[in-house]
Design a protein around this motif. Structure first.
Motif, PDB file in Angstrom:
ATOM      1  N   ILE A 376       0.828  -1.213   0.000  1.00  0.00           N
ATOM      2  CA  ILE A 376       0.000   0.000   0.000  1.00  0.00           C
ATOM      3  C   ILE A 376       0.859   1.258   0.000  1.00  0.00           C
ATOM      4  O   ILE A 376       0.461   2.301  -0.525  1.00  0.00           O
ATOM      5  N   GLU A 377       2.050   1.152   0.558  1.00  0.00           N
ATOM      6  CA  GLU A 377       2.961   2.295   0.632  1.00  0.00           C
ATOM      7  C   GLU A 377       3.274   2.856  -0.753  1.00  0.00           C
ATOM      8  O   GLU A 377       3.623   4.043  -0.896  1.00  0.00           O
ATOM      9  N   GLU A 400      -3.781   9.687  -1.319  1.00  0.00           N
ATOM     10  CA  GLU A 400      -3.680   9.576   0.140  1.00  0.00           C
ATOM     11  C   GLU A 400      -4.952   8.988   0.721  1.00  0.00           C
ATOM     12  O   GLU A 400      -4.903   8.200   1.682  1.00  0.00           O
ATOM     13  N   TYR A 403      -4.840   5.347   0.159  1.00  0.00           N
ATOM     14  CA  TYR A 403      -3.864   4.778   1.095  1.00  0.00           C
ATOM     15  C   TYR A 403      -4.543   4.450   2.431  1.00  0.00           C
ATOM     16  O   TYR A 403      -4.391   3.344   2.967  1.00  0.00           O
ATOM     17  N   LYS A 489      -0.506   2.167   9.202  1.00  0.00           N
ATOM     18  CA  LYS A 489       0.549   1.323   8.645  1.00  0.00           C
ATOM     19  C   LYS A 489       1.121   0.391   9.706  1.00  0.00           C
ATOM     20  O   LYS A 489       1.300  -0.809   9.461  1.00  0.00           O
TER      21      LYS A 489
END
Length: 533
Positions: A376-377, A400, A403, A489
């Motif tokens: 996903i980064e 974003e 994300y 994250k």
């Protein structure tokens, strides 16, 4: 739609620069193959894991799986055939026409493929097809499972994305023709794809995946998580020649053959389809095989179109410098040569399942992102943001947002699986194990003679009970630690690296339990019930 427009603009520039001035637009086309499982609905409703998560969180392997390939090559069961006929009827009402329906490799697994269409229409039709499969299954007292890996130990389900480009006058730009070594336009577009895919491999790995696809990618029935391109022997040979010269020769016979004297000549298939490759050239299209069965193909194709638009824009800038077409075609071969030299690391025609490829891929510097949450980064990569913003496809804030959404989807999925597994073990499996222990203890007490089997069996059951409780308690504790984290994250990585392995430990105990207690005591339908009855 924005990425399709960008691709059309820059693909048209390249085609025009190479001499075909009549082309005014280029359409992105896709054909989607949808794999799925069908099981009896009564059994589906008896399993909390299937009901809540779409996959089995426990379940021991059956004595016979898919090793005989009898399901794949066998006739479609009559009950399933009636279901498929009804699915077709419902799809035809929606204007969706399917060209292929058949058994897939695993027991209870099937596939349906709709006819090629432009990308946005094909994706809409695929989403309607998924909904129609599930809705129609209920009418037949079946449940349709679209999860990428609903059953451990047998094939998972993918959604193969067959992608090509067609001009407004009907020319397929990925068609090499009978003389691919002389087809400069084909070579240019093939090399542009190579550059596009090598520029954004982690982004493509992310878009093709999800929490469920982690269980499928890298297994022996799905492409590895490492993205490479299979080009087939003919094209691969031409690309290797380009490394040294711009004078290409067709070294492999690509003509016709006659297998029997009683048959007329048949054209040879030079696509050499490689089922172990995540991104394969298959005759006149590229087949992206990583895409998970439950996924919406929209973002995958958005990335493919935008990345290829970027590569073609660079090529168009080079070719448009030349006033004469012949000069542009000569320059095109130089562009292709430069691309192959720079991006040859991604070309691989071998066995993607082999352990040797993992070593070779690492030497080549190809990324091997093991999980969806780690990939996903890539959405925040400056290169990715620049590419999407340059073609007005997605802004930085939109990336974003995605994300955050993808991280939340992953976290919520794993949380649901842990809670479901905990509930099943505490309220169904442990009570069944304790029931068997009580029966064994009563049997031992009622027999005067000492039985080594009964004594060993009793010890095994009690040990298993304690082990299961210990591992489940550990899982619950680590899940609580993940819940206390606030960074998306960090939470996702903790669930992936710590919690998921503990779920596997609990499952191993549960599968052991299934092997040692009687069928009439085991409280949920087994793999045999789900796949073979």
């Amino acid at each position: 739609l924005k990425s399709m427009d960008a691709l059309s603009t820059h693909a048209t520039r390249v085609v025009n620069a190479l001499g075909d001035k009549s082309v005014r637009s280029v359409k992105s086309m896709v054909g989607l193959e949808q794999e799925y499982f069908l099981i009896d609905r009564d059994d589906f409703l008896k399993r909390k894991d299937l009901l809540y998560t779409g996959r089995t969180l426990v379940g021991d392997k059956t004595p016979k799986g898919q090793e005989f390939e009898d399901h794949y090559f066998g006739a479609i069961p009559s009950r399933i055939l009636h279901f498929m006929e009804d699915v077709n009827t419902e799809l035809w009402k929606l204007g969706i026409y399917c060209s292929v329906e058949h058994n897939e490799v695993a027991p209870g697994q099937y596939e349906i493929s709709s006819i090629y269409n432009n990308v946005n229409t094909a994706i809409d039709q695929n989403m309607l097809t998924m909904e129609t499969l599930q809705r129609t299954a209920i009418k037949h007292n079946l449940s349709c499972l679209l999860h990428e890996k609903p059953f451990a130990g047998i094939n998972g389900s993918g959604k193969h994305n067959n992608w090509s480009l067609v001009t407004d006058d009907g020319q397929n730009l990925f068609d090499p023709g009978e003389k691919p070594h002389e087809n400069v336009r084909f070579l240019v577009f093939a090399c542009a794809v190579i550059e596009a895919v090598d520029n954004y491999p982690v982004l493509l790995r992310m878009a093709a995946s999800g929490p469920g696809n982690d269980h499928r990618l890298g297994a022996n029935e799905a492409p590895p998580a490492i993205i490479s391109i299979f080009s087939g022997d003919v094209v691969f040979d031409l690309l290797n020649q380009l490394l040294k010269t711009k004078t290409l020769k067709l070294s492999r016979d690509s003509g016709n053959f006659t297998p029997l004297s009683t048959l007329s000549e048949l054209p040879k298939d030079n696509s050499d389809r490689n089922r172990t490759s995540p991104f394969a050239f298959t005759g006149n299209k590229f087949e992206f095989r990583m895409l998970g069965s439950s996924r919406n193909p929209a973002f995958t194709n958005t990335i493919l179109c935008a990345a290829l638009a970027e590569a073609l824009d660079k090529i168009a800038v080079e070719l448009e410098k030349y006033k004469y077409i012949q000069d542009a075609r000569e320059a095109a071969l130089q562009v292709c040569q430069d691309i192959v030299k720079k991006h040859q690391r991604i070309l691989f025609n071998g066995d993607g399942y082999s352990p040797e490829w993992l070593v070779e891929a690492e030497k080549r510097g190809l990324p091997n992102v093991k999980s969806f949450t780690e990939s996903i980064e890539s959405l925040l990569d400056p290169q990715v943001i620049r590419m999407f913003e340059r073609f007005n496809v997605l802004s930085k804030s939109e990336l974003e947002a995605r994300y955050e959404i993808y991280h939340q989807q992953f976290i919520k999925t794993i949380n649901t699986e842990v809670l479901t597994l905990t509930s099943m073990v505490r309220t169904e499996l442990i009570p069944a194990l304790m029931k068997e222990i009580r029966q064994v203890v009563r049997t031992v007490d009622s027999i005067k003679e000492e039985s080594h089997y009964l004594s060993a069996h009793r010890r095994e059951l009690i040990t298993l009970l304690d082990e299961l409780d210990e591992k489940l308690t550990h899982l619950e504790q680590e899940k609580a630690k993940a819940d206390a984290l606030t960074d998306l994250k960090e939470t996702g990585l903790y669930l992936q690296q710590v919690v998921r392995p503990l779920m596997d430990d609990v499952r191993a105990c549960c599968d052991h339990l299934e092997r040692v207690i009687p069928e009439n005591i085991y409280p949920i339908p087994t793999y045999t019930d789900l796949l073979f009855k």
